[in-house]
Design a protein around this motif. Structure first.
Motif, PDB file in Angstrom:
ATOM      1  N   ALA A 107     -36.773 -12.488   2.900  1.00 43.72           N
ATOM      2  CA  ALA A 107     -36.608 -13.653   2.020  1.00 43.72           C
ATOM      3  C   ALA A 107     -35.899 -13.258   0.726  1.00 43.72           C
ATOM      4  O   ALA A 107     -34.964 -13.953   0.286  1.00 43.72           O
ATOM      5  CB  ALA A 107     -37.969 -14.275   1.711  1.00 43.72           C
ATOM      6  N   LEU A 108     -36.315 -12.153   0.126  1.00 42.99           N
ATOM      7  CA  LEU A 108     -35.677 -11.711  -1.113  1.00 42.99           C
ATOM      8  C   LEU A 108     -34.211 -11.360  -0.889  1.00 42.99           C
ATOM      9  O   LEU A 108     -33.345 -11.749  -1.685  1.00 42.99           O
ATOM     10  CB  LEU A 108     -36.435 -10.515  -1.701  1.00 42.99           C
ATOM     11  N   MET A 109     -33.932 -10.644   0.195  1.00 43.60           N
ATOM     12  CA  MET A 109     -32.528 -10.314   0.474  1.00 43.60           C
ATOM     13  C   MET A 109     -31.711 -11.571   0.734  1.00 43.60           C
ATOM     14  O   MET A 109     -30.566 -11.683   0.278  1.00 43.60           O
ATOM     15  CB  MET A 109     -32.431  -9.350   1.659  1.00 43.60           C
ATOM     16  N   GLY A 110     -32.289 -12.541   1.445  1.00 42.48           N
ATOM     17  CA  GLY A 110     -31.587 -13.785   1.713  1.00 42.48           C
ATOM     18  C   GLY A 110     -31.285 -14.571   0.450  1.00 42.48           C
ATOM     19  O   GLY A 110     -30.176 -15.097   0.279  1.00 42.48           O
ATOM     20  N   ILE A 111     -32.251 -14.638  -0.452  1.00 44.82           N
ATOM     21  CA  ILE A 111     -32.039 -15.362  -1.712  1.00 44.82           C
ATOM     22  C   ILE A 111     -30.971 -14.683  -2.555  1.00 44.82           C
ATOM     23  O   ILE A 111     -30.085 -15.336  -3.113  1.00 44.82           O
ATOM     24  CB  ILE A 111     -33.360 -15.505  -2.489  1.00 44.82           C
ATOM     25  N   VAL A 112     -31.045 -13.354  -2.666  1.00 44.35           N
ATOM     26  CA  VAL A 112     -30.043 -12.631  -3.465  1.00 44.35           C
ATOM     27  C   VAL A 112     -28.657 -12.808  -2.861  1.00 44.35           C
ATOM     28  O   VAL A 112     -27.686 -13.043  -3.591  1.00 44.35           O
ATOM     29  CB  VAL A 112     -30.425 -11.138  -3.595  1.00 44.35           C
ATOM     30  N   LEU A 113     -28.542 -12.732  -1.555  1.00 46.22           N
ATOM     31  CA  LEU A 113     -27.243 -12.927  -0.912  1.00 46.22           C
ATOM     32  C   LEU A 113     -26.743 -14.356  -1.124  1.00 46.22           C
ATOM     33  O   LEU A 113     -25.563 -14.573  -1.442  1.00 46.22           O
ATOM     34  CB  LEU A 113     -27.339 -12.609   0.579  1.00 46.22           C
ATOM     35  N   ALA A 114     -27.620 -15.338  -0.991  1.00 43.27           N
ATOM     36  CA  ALA A 114     -27.231 -16.739  -1.222  1.00 43.27           C
ATOM     37  C   ALA A 114     -26.818 -16.954  -2.678  1.00 43.27           C
ATOM     38  O   ALA A 114     -25.876 -17.712  -2.959  1.00 43.27           O
ATOM     39  CB  ALA A 114     -28.371 -17.677  -0.839  1.00 43.27           C
ATOM     40  N   LEU A 115     -27.488 -16.297  -3.613  1.00 47.01           N
ATOM     41  CA  LEU A 115     -27.079 -16.374  -5.023  1.00 47.01           C
ATOM     42  C   LEU A 115     -25.681 -15.799  -5.212  1.00 47.01           C
ATOM     43  O   LEU A 115     -24.852 -16.376  -5.928  1.00 47.01           O
ATOM     44  CB  LEU A 115     -28.079 -15.631  -5.916  1.00 47.01           C
ATOM     45  N   GLY A 116     -25.428 -14.669  -4.572  1.00 45.45           N
ATOM     46  CA  GLY A 116     -24.099 -14.065  -4.677  1.00 45.45           C
ATOM     47  C   GLY A 116     -23.016 -14.963  -4.099  1.00 45.45           C
ATOM     48  O   GLY A 116     -21.952 -15.136  -4.698  1.00 45.45           O
ATOM     49  N   VAL A 117     -23.297 -15.554  -2.950  1.00 47.44           N
ATOM     50  CA  VAL A 117     -22.302 -16.428  -2.298  1.00 47.44           C
ATOM     51  C   VAL A 117     -22.065 -17.690  -3.121  1.00 47.44           C
ATOM     52  O   VAL A 117     -20.914 -18.078  -3.355  1.00 47.44           O
ATOM     53  CB  VAL A 117     -22.734 -16.776  -0.855  1.00 47.44           C
ATOM     54  N   THR A 118     -23.133 -18.330  -3.583  1.00 53.21           N
ATOM     55  CA  THR A 118     -22.948 -19.566  -4.363  1.00 53.21           C
ATOM     56  C   THR A 118     -22.320 -19.270  -5.727  1.00 53.21           C
ATOM     57  O   THR A 118     -21.551 -20.089  -6.237  1.00 53.21           O
ATOM     58  CB  THR A 118     -24.271 -20.339  -4.531  1.00 53.21           C
ATOM     59  N   GLY A 119     -22.625 -18.110  -6.293  1.00 60.51           N
ATOM     60  CA  GLY A 119     -21.963 -17.723  -7.546  1.00 60.51           C
ATOM     61  C   GLY A 119     -20.475 -17.508  -7.328  1.00 60.51           C
ATOM     62  O   GLY A 119     -19.640 -17.979  -8.113  1.00 60.51           O
ATOM     63  N   TRP A 120     -20.132 -16.808  -6.255  1.00 64.04           N
ATOM     64  CA  TRP A 120     -18.729 -16.586  -5.926  1.00 64.04           C
ATOM     65  C   TRP A 120     -18.022 -17.904  -5.629  1.00 64.04           C
ATOM     66  O   TRP A 120     -16.882 -18.122  -6.051  1.00 64.04           O
ATOM     67  CB  TRP A 120     -18.647 -15.631  -4.726  1.00 64.04           C
ATOM     68  N   MET A 121     -18.686 -18.804  -4.901  1.00 64.14           N
ATOM     69  CA  MET A 121     -18.075 -20.097  -4.568  1.00 64.14           C
ATOM     70  C   MET A 121     -17.672 -20.860  -5.830  1.00 64.14           C
ATOM     71  O   MET A 121     -16.648 -21.539  -5.844  1.00 64.14           O
ATOM     72  CB  MET A 121     -19.045 -20.952  -3.744  1.00 64.14           C
ATOM     73  N   GLN A 122     -18.468 -20.721  -6.890  1.00 61.03           N
ATOM     74  CA  GLN A 122     -18.159 -21.425  -8.136  1.00 61.03           C
ATOM     75  C   GLN A 122     -16.880 -20.915  -8.796  1.00 61.03           C
ATOM     76  O   GLN A 122     -16.299 -21.606  -9.638  1.00 61.03           O
ATOM     77  CB  GLN A 122     -19.322 -21.305  -9.118  1.00 61.03           C
ATOM     78  N   SER A 123     -16.444 -19.724  -8.418  1.00 59.44           N
ATOM     79  CA  SER A 123     -15.213 -19.179  -8.994  1.00 59.44           C
ATOM     80  C   SER A 123     -13.972 -19.612  -8.213  1.00 59.44           C
ATOM     81  O   SER A 123     -12.854 -19.335  -8.634  1.00 59.44           O
ATOM     82  CB  SER A 123     -15.286 -17.652  -9.043  1.00 59.44           C
ATOM     83  N   LEU A 124     -14.173 -20.270  -7.076  1.00 59.20           N
ATOM     84  CA  LEU A 124     -13.048 -20.711  -6.247  1.00 59.20           C
ATOM     85  C   LEU A 124     -12.584 -22.098  -6.676  1.00 59.20           C
ATOM     86  O   LEU A 124     -13.389 -22.950  -7.044  1.00 59.20           O
ATOM     87  CB  LEU A 124     -13.461 -20.754  -4.769  1.00 59.20           C
ATOM     88  N   ASP A 125     -11.292 -22.341  -6.587  1.00 58.10           N
ATOM     89  CA  ASP A 125     -10.750 -23.654  -6.922  1.00 58.10           C
ATOM     90  C   ASP A 125     -11.404 -24.759  -6.095  1.00 58.10           C
ATOM     91  O   ASP A 125     -11.682 -25.848  -6.594  1.00 58.10           O
ATOM     92  CB  ASP A 125      -9.228 -23.695  -6.705  1.00 58.10           C
ATOM     93  N   ALA A 126     -11.661 -24.478  -4.834  1.00 63.08           N
ATOM     94  CA  ALA A 126     -12.216 -25.490  -3.926  1.00 63.08           C
ATOM     95  C   ALA A 126     -13.606 -25.954  -4.356  1.00 63.08           C
ATOM     96  O   ALA A 126     -14.002 -27.081  -4.049  1.00 63.08           O
ATOM     97  CB  ALA A 126     -12.265 -24.947  -2.500  1.00 63.08           C
ATOM     98  N   PHE A 127     -14.358 -25.111  -5.039  1.00 63.43           N
ATOM     99  CA  PHE A 127     -15.726 -25.457  -5.423  1.00 63.43           C
ATOM    100  C   PHE A 127     -15.942 -25.497  -6.939  1.00 63.43           C
ATOM    101  O   PHE A 127     -17.068 -25.655  -7.393  1.00 63.43           O
ATOM    102  CB  PHE A 127     -16.718 -24.461  -4.799  1.00 63.43           C
ATOM    103  N   TRP A 128     -14.874 -25.325  -7.712  1.00 64.09           N
ATOM    104  CA  TRP A 128     -14.993 -25.330  -9.173  1.00 64.09           C
ATOM    105  C   TRP A 128     -15.558 -26.669  -9.641  1.00 64.09           C
ATOM    106  O   TRP A 128     -15.016 -27.725  -9.344  1.00 64.09           O
ATOM    107  CB  TRP A 128     -13.630 -25.093  -9.823  1.00 64.09           C
ATOM    108  N   GLY A 129     -16.700 -26.628 -10.304  1.00 62.83           N
ATOM    109  CA  GLY A 129     -17.313 -27.844 -10.826  1.00 62.83           C
ATOM    110  C   GLY A 129     -18.029 -28.690  -9.798  1.00 62.83           C
ATOM    111  O   GLY A 129     -18.485 -29.796 -10.111  1.00 62.83           O
TER     112      GLY A 129
END
Length: 178
Positions: A107-129
């Motif tokens: 569970a902890l590894m899954g949450i940390v990985l999901a945080l990393g992915v959603t954080g990265w997604m926010q840096s993409l033009d497709a998901f900005w904002g």
């Protein structure tokens, strides 16, 4: 308080597992306590944490016995048996993670990985904002620390119940029964 005598011990956690664990702890705590107006440190700590989980995931398939997911994967049957034994006051010994510990680790590894992915997604033009990505990232972040607290408390409590030195084992690699 005197220390109980060690009755049995075994090298369980290899160096990669221990370095992963304490490096991830460091990333999470720094992200919690370091104020970063520019967000650069927050992002890099998040990427580092996600990369650590990625390395640990590979190690879960190719590492030594107790590092492998198959050794502690919390199947429904394993979880039910473990909880039933705890309810009866019977202590099952597990050199590696017990089923609840395995569930928590995943569970902890899954949450940390999901945080990393959603954080990265926010840096993409497709998901900005995009609000749902931001909300998911923030929600996962709000869940992480309570789950980390439960994990730390459970390591102490289960160590006493199982009569093992769990925290010490994550430092030395040697799990001791007393």
């Amino acid at each position: 308080m005197s220390q109980a005598a060690v009755t049995d011990s075994k090298r369980v956690w290899d160096p990669l597992v221990r370095v992963f664990h304490w490096s991830l702890v460091t990333c999470v705590l720094l992200n919690l306590f370091v104020v970063d107006d520019g967000e650069d440190l927050h992002q890099w700590l998040g990427y580092a944490a996600a990369a650590l989980v990625g390395v640990r995931a590979v190690w879960g398939f190719v590492g030594p016995r107790h590092a492998r997911f198959v050794d502690f994967f919390p199947t429904p049957k394993r979880l039910v048996q473990h909880v039933q034994a705890l309810r009866r006051g019977q202590v099952e010994h597990h050199w590696g993670h017990n089923p609840l510990g395995g569930l928590m680790a995943l569970a902890l590894m899954g949450i940390v990985l999901a945080l990393g992915v959603t954080g990265w997604m926010q840096s993409l033009d497709a998901f900005w904002g995009v609000e749902w990505v931001q909300d998911l990232h923030e929600g996962l972040g709000e869940w992480l620390m309570p789950i980390v607290g439960i994990h730390a408390a459970a390591a102490i409590v289960m160590g006493r119940i199982e009569r093992t030195r769990l925290v010490k084992a994550m430092v030395t690699g040697v799990k001791e029964r007393y």
